[in-house]
Scaffold this motif. Structure first.
Motif, PDB file in Angstrom:
ATOM      1  N   ALA A  82       0.828  -1.209   0.000  1.00  0.00           N
ATOM      2  CA  ALA A  82       0.000   0.000   0.000  1.00  0.00           C
ATOM      3  C   ALA A  82       0.865   1.263   0.000  1.00  0.00           C
ATOM      4  CB  ALA A  82      -0.935  -0.004   1.204  1.00  0.00           C
ATOM      5  N   THR A  83       1.943   1.250   0.766  1.00  0.00           N
ATOM      6  CA  THR A  83       2.849   2.404   0.820  1.00  0.00           C
ATOM      7  C   THR A  83       3.500   2.639  -0.536  1.00  0.00           C
ATOM      8  OG1 THR A  83       3.290   2.065   3.173  1.00  0.00           O
ATOM      9  CG2 THR A  83       4.916   3.343   1.932  1.00  0.00           C
ATOM     10  N   TRP A  84       3.936   1.545  -1.173  1.00  0.00           N
ATOM     11  CA  TRP A  84       4.563   1.682  -2.493  1.00  0.00           C
ATOM     12  C   TRP A  84       3.562   2.230  -3.510  1.00  0.00           C
ATOM     13  CZ3 TRP A  84       3.982   0.165  -7.490  1.00  0.00           C
ATOM     14  CH2 TRP A  84       5.074   0.381  -8.340  1.00  0.00           C
ATOM     15  N   LEU A  85       2.350   1.708  -3.503  1.00  0.00           N
ATOM     16  CA  LEU A  85       1.327   2.185  -4.435  1.00  0.00           C
ATOM     17  C   LEU A  85       1.018   3.658  -4.195  1.00  0.00           C
ATOM     18  CD1 LEU A  85      -1.130  -0.861  -4.401  1.00  0.00           C
ATOM     19  CD2 LEU A  85       0.295  -0.122  -6.324  1.00  0.00           C
ATOM     20  N   THR A 128      -4.704  -4.485   1.814  1.00  0.00           N
ATOM     21  CA  THR A 128      -3.902  -3.528   1.041  1.00  0.00           C
ATOM     22  C   THR A 128      -4.749  -2.376   0.533  1.00  0.00           C
ATOM     23  OG1 THR A 128      -2.311  -5.226   0.341  1.00  0.00           O
ATOM     24  CG2 THR A 128      -2.461  -3.241  -1.012  1.00  0.00           C
ATOM     25  N   ILE A 129      -5.904  -2.699  -0.041  1.00  0.00           N
ATOM     26  CA  ILE A 129      -6.720  -1.629  -0.617  1.00  0.00           C
ATOM     27  C   ILE A 129      -7.329  -0.750   0.471  1.00  0.00           C
ATOM     28  CG2 ILE A 129      -9.025  -2.688  -0.833  1.00  0.00           C
ATOM     29  CD1 ILE A 129      -8.834  -1.766  -3.855  1.00  0.00           C
ATOM     30  N   LEU A 130      -7.612  -1.326   1.639  1.00  0.00           N
ATOM     31  CA  LEU A 130      -8.109  -0.518   2.756  1.00  0.00           C
ATOM     32  C   LEU A 130      -7.011   0.398   3.299  1.00  0.00           C
ATOM     33  CD1 LEU A 130     -10.250  -3.189   4.645  1.00  0.00           C
ATOM     34  CD2 LEU A 130     -11.099  -1.244   3.321  1.00  0.00           C
ATOM     35  N   LEU A 131      -5.789  -0.108   3.374  1.00  0.00           N
ATOM     36  CA  LEU A 131      -4.668   0.725   3.824  1.00  0.00           C
ATOM     37  C   LEU A 131      -4.390   1.850   2.828  1.00  0.00           C
ATOM     38  CD1 LEU A 131      -2.323  -2.105   5.130  1.00  0.00           C
ATOM     39  CD2 LEU A 131      -3.255  -0.241   6.519  1.00  0.00           C
ATOM     40  N   GLU A 189      -6.968   4.469   3.248  1.00  0.00           N
ATOM     41  CA  GLU A 189      -6.691   5.264   4.448  1.00  0.00           C
ATOM     42  C   GLU A 189      -5.616   6.308   4.172  1.00  0.00           C
ATOM     43  OE1 GLU A 189      -7.595   6.241   8.373  1.00  0.00           O
ATOM     44  OE2 GLU A 189      -8.574   4.783   7.048  1.00  0.00           O
ATOM     45  N   LYS A 190      -4.569   5.906   3.465  1.00  0.00           N
ATOM     46  CA  LYS A 190      -3.478   6.832   3.154  1.00  0.00           C
ATOM     47  C   LYS A 190      -3.946   7.973   2.260  1.00  0.00           C
ATOM     48  CE  LYS A 190       0.040   3.171   3.433  1.00  0.00           C
ATOM     49  NZ  LYS A 190       0.768   3.690   4.601  1.00  0.00           N
ATOM     50  N   ARG A 191      -4.910   7.690   1.398  1.00  0.00           N
ATOM     51  CA  ARG A 191      -5.353   8.690   0.421  1.00  0.00           C
ATOM     52  C   ARG A 191      -6.646   9.389   0.832  1.00  0.00           C
ATOM     53  NH1 ARG A 191      -3.354   7.701  -5.653  1.00  0.00           N
ATOM     54  NH2 ARG A 191      -1.156   7.587  -5.077  1.00  0.00           N
ATOM     55  N   GLY A 192      -7.127   9.085   2.015  1.00  0.00           N
ATOM     56  CA  GLY A 192      -8.322   9.754   2.504  1.00  0.00           C
ATOM     57  C   GLY A 192      -9.575   9.424   1.712  1.00  0.00           C
TER      58      GLY A 192
END
Length: 296
Positions: free
Chosen positions: A193-196, A256-259, A262-265
């Motif tokens: 998720a961080t890499w994406l 992954t998609i939930l994380l 979360e990162k992208r609001g």
């Protein structure tokens, strides 16, 4: 004097040689890049990837769905029995230009040693080939120190079943496929998720390809889906990461998609929920359940 002339001549020769070498290397690199594109291995169309009548029935059922411009990610099934869920969410997400589609799903057979596997390839569909976004795939392999594994994708329907719909709704898009083996944990979901979040191109769509409860009677599946819905709503990725087939067939894809959301609001919308029992003429004792989610 002669020594100076010889020395100057040697310097000139070295400079010329260096220029020729660098020019040759540049040409070789260009040739290699062209060669790479032209020799992408092909992944052939298979029954688990495409059923003609099912596909076009799903497309027909999606015709009245209005495309939306702000969907950044979706969760869809890869069970072709519910192709209408796949088509419906793809149609909904098709309101903006999409150049790259990232598809994340389970490595059902755990082919290879990679926790997160990807490849450079071209998937065959009735409407033509769908190639990987080679630059993005190579960045992924380099940054996360993973290895390309073409063989893991040859029969993997978590990717193959989605690609024909990508070709239909996003005909110019390239893909980056990622399959996750059953040994992955929530740290792997966070890593992906961080890499994406850092590397996704602007005009991209992320798809988590996952079915939910497996091999349960409908009543038990429905109870488990209620709990899964709560974890999704709460974005409880720690709990989701520890689930098994009684709840979801790729917990790390879902985490992954939930994380990433979360990162992208991004907000979550449940668009579909269903069970194979309701789609089957012969009512099975063992069922599969499905959620269709959109992230805005």
């Amino acid at each position: 004097m002669k020594v100076k002339v010889i020395a100057m001549t040697a310097v000139v020769i070295l400079i010329i040689a260096a220029v020729i070498y660098l020019s040759t290397q540049s040409l070789l690199k260009k040739e290699q890049d062209v060669s790479l594109v032209s020799i992408l291995p092909k992944i052939e169309l298979q029954p688990m990837f495409y059923e003609k009548n099912n596909f076009f029935s799903a497309i027909e059922k999606s015709k009245d769905i209005k495309p939306e411009k702000n969907i950044q990610a979706i969760v869809v099934p890869h069970h072709l029995l519910v192709s209408e869920y796949i088509a419906g969410l793809m149609k909904r997400a098709s309101g903006r230009s999409i150049d790259t589609v990232v598809i994340i799903g389970p490595n059902h057979e755990n082919v290879g040693q990679e926790i997160l596997a990807t490849t450079l390839a071209e998937w065959q569909t009735p409407a033509g080939g769908v190639s990987t976004d080679n630059q993005l795939v190579n960045s992924f392999l380099s940054d996360l120190r993973e290895q390309s594994n073409y063989y893991a994708f040859i029969h993997e329907h978590s990717i193959g079943a989605i690609v024909p719909f990508v070709k239909y709704f996003f005909p110019q898009a390239k893909i980056m496929p990622v399959i996750i083996n059953s040994y992955a944990n929530v740290q792997d979901a966070e890593r992906l998720a961080t890499w994406l979040d850092k590397n996704l191109p602007d005009n991209s769509l992320v798809i988590a390809s996952t079915d939910f409860s497996h091999y349960l009677d409908k009543d038990t599946a429905s109870k488990n889906d209620l709990q899964t819905r709560q974890w999704i709503t709460e974005r409880d990725t720690q709990s989701i990461a520890h689930l098994n087939n009684d709840y979801v067939d790729s917990p790390i894809s879902l985490a992954t998609i939930l994380l990433l959301a979360e990162k992208r609001g991004l907000k979550t919308q449940e668009v579909y929920h269903g069970n194979s029992f309701d789609f089957s003429l012969k009512k099975p004792a063992e069922t599969t359940s499905y959620f269709g989610l959109a992230f805005y």
